[in-house]
Scaffold this motif. Sequence first.
Motif, PDB file in Angstrom:
ATOM      1  N   GLN A  12       0.843  -1.185   0.000  1.00 41.87           N
ATOM      2  CA  GLN A  12       0.000   0.000   0.000  1.00 41.87           C
ATOM      3  C   GLN A  12       0.883   1.241   0.000  1.00 41.87           C
ATOM      4  N   VAL A  13       0.596   2.171  -0.899  1.00 38.96           N
ATOM      5  CA  VAL A  13       1.360   3.416  -0.961  1.00 38.96           C
ATOM      6  C   VAL A  13       1.137   4.236   0.301  1.00 38.96           C
ATOM      7  N   ARG A  14      -0.104   4.246   0.785  1.00 45.44           N
ATOM      8  CA  ARG A  14      -0.411   4.934   2.042  1.00 45.44           C
ATOM      9  C   ARG A  14      -1.416   4.079   2.802  1.00 45.44           C
ATOM     10  N   SER A  15      -0.923   3.315   3.755  1.00 45.16           N
ATOM     11  CA  SER A  15      -1.777   2.442   4.543  1.00 45.16           C
ATOM     12  C   SER A  15      -2.764   3.262   5.361  1.00 45.16           C
ATOM     13  N   ALA A  18      -1.385   2.814   9.079  1.00 47.14           N
ATOM     14  CA  ALA A  18      -0.089   3.397   9.452  1.00 47.14           C
ATOM     15  C   ALA A  18       0.125   4.785   8.872  1.00 47.14           C
ATOM     16  N   GLU A  19      -0.713   5.168   7.898  1.00 47.22           N
ATOM     17  CA  GLU A  19      -0.609   6.462   7.216  1.00 47.22           C
ATOM     18  C   GLU A  19       0.764   6.686   6.585  1.00 47.22           C
ATOM     19  N   ARG A  20       1.333   5.634   6.038  1.00 47.62           N
ATOM     20  CA  ARG A  20       2.608   5.678   5.318  1.00 47.62           C
ATOM     21  C   ARG A  20       2.687   4.435   4.429  1.00 47.62           C
ATOM     22  N   PRO A  21       3.688   4.336   3.553  1.00 42.89           N
ATOM     23  CA  PRO A  21       3.805   3.136   2.715  1.00 42.89           C
ATOM     24  C   PRO A  21       4.041   1.891   3.569  1.00 42.89           C
ATOM     25  N   VAL A  22       3.363   0.811   3.216  1.00 49.77           N
ATOM     26  CA  VAL A  22       3.458  -0.428   3.983  1.00 49.77           C
ATOM     27  C   VAL A  22       3.450  -1.618   3.025  1.00 49.77           C
ATOM     28  N   THR A 106      13.785   1.487   9.245  1.00 44.87           N
ATOM     29  CA  THR A 106      12.337   1.604   9.202  1.00 44.87           C
ATOM     30  C   THR A 106      11.748   0.773  10.328  1.00 44.87           C
ATOM     31  N   GLU A 107      10.573   1.161  10.768  1.00 46.23           N
ATOM     32  CA  GLU A 107       9.881   0.446  11.830  1.00 46.23           C
ATOM     33  C   GLU A 107       9.248  -0.804  11.257  1.00 46.23           C
TER      34      GLU A 107
END
Length: 112
Positions: A12-15, A18-22, A106-107
């Motif tokens: 996902q480009v913006r999960s 998480a509100e970020r790529p995932v 990265t987390e």
Amino acid sequence: MSDPHDLGLVAQVRSPHAERPVIYLYDGVPGGVGLAPRLFERHDELVAGALDLVRRCPCEAGCPACTGPRLETGGDGKRMAAVLLAVLAGEAAAALSGAPRKVARTERTIPA
């Protein structure tokens, strides 16, 4: 692994969570067979191996051996994959400038 469907992937480009790529890797077998936790434990090795594979491939812009079908990546898949993998490996500056430099990792989390 006996079947390619044993491991699933969602990118996902913006999960929305998480509100970020995932990128989610998960066991595709109901109840799992332990692949996802093992991949999580070997994250650094997995990313380093993928980055090495992309960098060593003799193709120019990506091919089925390193990044997948060329038309699916718009013809720039090899460069984009190398940059993404370098960021995941902590080499963001190296990916963009050619000079090796470590950056914050990265987390990685596994949902409960």
